[in-house]
Scaffold this motif. Structure first.
Motif, mmCIF file in Angstrom:
data_model
loop_
_atom_site.group_PDB
_atom_site.id
_atom_site.type_symbol
_atom_site.label_atom_id
_atom_site.label_comp_id
_atom_site.label_asym_id
_atom_site.label_seq_id
_atom_site.Cartn_x
_atom_site.Cartn_y
_atom_site.Cartn_z
ATOM 1 N N ILE A 218 18.404 -10.541 -4.494
ATOM 2 C CA ILE A 218 19.174 -11.749 -4.803
ATOM 3 C C ILE A 218 20.662 -11.498 -4.625
ATOM 4 N N ARG A 219 21.137 -10.349 -5.082
ATOM 5 C CA ARG A 219 22.556 -10.024 -4.971
ATOM 6 C C ARG A 219 23.018 -10.023 -3.517
ATOM 7 N N ASN A 220 22.103 -9.693 -2.617
ATOM 8 C CA ASN A 220 22.447 -9.614 -1.198
ATOM 9 C C ASN A 220 22.023 -10.841 -0.399
ATOM 10 N N GLY A 221 21.674 -11.910 -1.092
ATOM 11 C CA GLY A 221 21.412 -13.169 -0.428
ATOM 12 C C GLY A 221 20.024 -13.342 0.140
ATOM 13 N N TYR A 222 19.067 -12.515 -0.307
ATOM 14 C CA TYR A 222 17.692 -12.610 0.187
ATOM 15 C C TYR A 222 16.797 -13.302 -0.842
ATOM 16 N N VAL A 223 15.774 -13.970 -0.353
ATOM 17 C CA VAL A 223 14.711 -14.455 -1.222
ATOM 18 C C VAL A 223 13.889 -13.256 -1.670
ATOM 19 N N SER A 224 13.722 -13.105 -2.968
ATOM 20 C CA SER A 224 12.932 -11.999 -3.523
ATOM 21 C C SER A 224 11.503 -12.470 -3.760
ATOM 22 N N ILE A 225 10.540 -11.726 -3.215
ATOM 23 C CA ILE A 225 9.123 -12.045 -3.413
ATOM 24 C C ILE A 225 8.446 -10.810 -3.982
ATOM 25 N N THR A 226 7.969 -10.923 -5.224
ATOM 26 C CA THR A 226 7.352 -9.801 -5.920
ATOM 27 C C THR A 226 5.883 -10.089 -6.177
ATOM 28 N N PRO A 227 4.985 -9.237 -5.686
ATOM 29 C CA PRO A 227 3.559 -9.422 -5.995
ATOM 30 C C PRO A 227 3.271 -8.954 -7.421
ATOM 31 N N LEU A 228 2.611 -9.786 -8.190
ATOM 32 C CA LEU A 228 2.225 -9.446 -9.554
ATOM 33 C C LEU A 228 0.713 -9.403 -9.652
ATOM 34 N N GLN A 229 0.215 -8.655 -10.647
ATOM 35 C CA GLN A 229 -1.224 -8.557 -10.865
ATOM 36 C C GLN A 229 -1.546 -8.883 -12.315
ATOM 37 N N LEU A 230 -2.783 -9.325 -12.555
ATOM 38 C CA LEU A 230 -3.196 -9.667 -13.909
ATOM 39 C C LEU A 230 -3.655 -8.448 -14.696
ATOM 40 N N ASP A 231 -4.177 -7.441 -14.020
ATOM 41 C CA ASP A 231 -4.682 -6.236 -14.677
ATOM 42 C C ASP A 231 -3.501 -5.366 -15.096
ATOM 43 N N LEU A 232 -3.265 -5.275 -16.404
ATOM 44 C CA LEU A 232 -2.121 -4.519 -16.919
ATOM 45 C C LEU A 232 -2.456 -3.054 -17.202
ATOM 46 N N THR A 233 -3.652 -2.637 -16.887
ATOM 47 C CA THR A 233 -4.060 -1.248 -17.151
ATOM 48 C C THR A 233 -3.160 -0.264 -16.422
ATOM 49 N N ARG A 234 -2.674 0.765 -17.147
ATOM 50 C CA ARG A 234 -1.890 1.838 -16.541
ATOM 51 C C ARG A 234 -2.866 2.939 -16.118
ATOM 52 N N TYR A 235 -3.428 2.794 -14.910
ATOM 53 C CA TYR A 235 -4.501 3.667 -14.469
ATOM 54 C C TYR A 235 -4.065 5.122 -14.375
ATOM 55 N N ASP A 236 -2.795 5.367 -14.018
ATOM 56 C CA ASP A 236 -2.353 6.751 -13.865
ATOM 57 C C ASP A 236 -2.164 7.453 -15.200
ATOM 58 N N ARG A 237 -2.367 6.735 -16.318
ATOM 59 C CA ARG A 237 -2.243 7.346 -17.638
ATOM 60 C C ARG A 237 -3.585 7.458 -18.368
ATOM 61 N N LEU A 238 -4.662 7.012 -17.737
ATOM 62 C CA LEU A 238 -5.961 7.037 -18.416
ATOM 63 C C LEU A 238 -6.379 8.463 -18.779
ATOM 64 N N GLU A 239 -6.273 9.386 -17.823
ATOM 65 C CA GLU A 239 -6.708 10.751 -18.096
ATOM 66 C C GLU A 239 -5.822 11.399 -19.157
ATOM 67 N N GLY A 240 -4.525 11.163 -19.078
ATOM 68 C CA GLY A 240 -3.623 11.702 -20.094
ATOM 69 C C GLY A 240 -3.956 11.165 -21.478
ATOM 70 N N LEU A 241 -4.345 9.908 -21.560
ATOM 71 C CA LEU A 241 -4.713 9.325 -22.846
ATOM 72 C C LEU A 241 -5.998 9.950 -23.369
ATOM 73 N N ARG A 242 -6.960 10.226 -22.481
ATOM 74 C CA ARG A 242 -8.197 10.893 -22.909
ATOM 75 C C ARG A 242 -7.883 12.260 -23.511
ATOM 76 N N GLU A 243 -6.986 12.992 -22.865
ATOM 77 C CA GLU A 243 -6.599 14.306 -23.377
ATOM 78 C C GLU A 243 -5.880 14.171 -24.708
ATOM 79 N N TRP A 244 -5.038 13.157 -24.814
ATOM 80 C CA TRP A 244 -4.304 12.935 -26.063
ATOM 81 C C TRP A 244 -5.252 12.610 -27.207
#
Length: 251
Positions: A218-244
């Motif tokens: 936006i600061r540079n005059g472009y249209v910003s298009i951000t893909p969003l998802q409904l699944d909020l799961t932090r998959y890269d932290r699942l194994e760390g959480l199991r260990e915790w």
């Protein structure tokens, strides 16, 4: 094609009127929107009282509920014909970075995506935006792109448009959400009876706003298009959480 349009600024807002006028040149349009400004309503549903829907002279339907209520009601029973996709906006102001957590505009699009439809949330950046026709031009561009190349089923688009004439746009960028500093402090005051009241403070300033973010586009005059998802799961932290969870708690 049948498009459902909603927003969080209310059915009388300039943004939704401009968006409907632009999209109805290419599709059948149904507008179902809150009867008043419901900005920052997020994904709230009204569950403790009935909803009332009233058809206005221009064909818009106003609902005494939240943006999510409007989209949910429209798709699950109000409309005689289920829409093919959802557009939310044009929002009067930005939905950048952390704003998406609170935004009723993004929530309306999220509800559409949750109920199985392609969805786009579109916002015109600025404290007093003027160039709604620019955001409508972007909406038409995205409609044609989605018709030609459908979005993945797990994706909705959060779109922010600079408040400039169409000719001054520098193009389109695929971006990630930036981040703001924490919100400013609440503003304390008194009501006429001397009771203490509080106003929620303004959002924080930009923090993570470098190249690749929606803020930077936006600061540079472009249209910003951000893909969003409904699944909020932090998959890269699942194994760390199991260990915790396997660790012994302190004595």
């Amino acid at each position: 094609m049948h498009i459902l349009i909603s927003n969080d600024d209310g059915y009388l807002a300039q943004g939704i009127t401009t968006l409907a006028a632009a999209l109805q040149q290419f599709a059948n349009v149904s507008v179902v929107a809150p009867d008043k400004n419901r900005s920052a309503a997020s994904n709230s549903l009204t569950l403790d009282m009935p909803l009332r829907a009233t058809t206005c002279d221009n064909g818009f339907v106003r609902v005494d509920g939240t943006p999510t209520d409007c989209v949910h009601l429209a798709i699950t029973g109000l409309l005689t014909e289920e829409p093919d996709m959802v557009f939310a906006g044009i929002n009067h102001g930005a939905n950048l970075g952390d704003d998406v957590l609170y935004s009723g505009t993004v929530a309306a699009a999220t509800e559409g995506r949750f109920l199985g439809l392609p969805a786009v949330a579109i916002s015109l950046v600025g404290s007093d935006p003027k160039h709604f026709e620019t955001a409508a031009h972007v909406a038409v561009y995205l409609l044609k792109k989605i018709q030609a190349h459908p979005l993945p089923e797990d994706t909705l688009l959060n779109v922010n448009v600079p408040d400039v004439p169409v000719a001054q746009l520098n193009g389109y960028q695929s971006t990630r959400l930036g981040q703001r500093h924490k919100a400013e402090a609440v503003i304390q005051g008194s009501d006429p009876r001397g009771h203490t009241i509080y106003w929620v403070g303004p959002p924080g300033s930009e923090q993570d706003a470098g190249p690749g973010t929606d803020f930077d586009a936006i600061r540079n005059g472009y249209v910003s298009i951000t893909p969003l998802q409904l699944d909020l799961t932090r998959y890269d932290r699942l194994e760390g959480l199991r260990e915790w969870l396997a660790m012994e708690a302190a004595a």
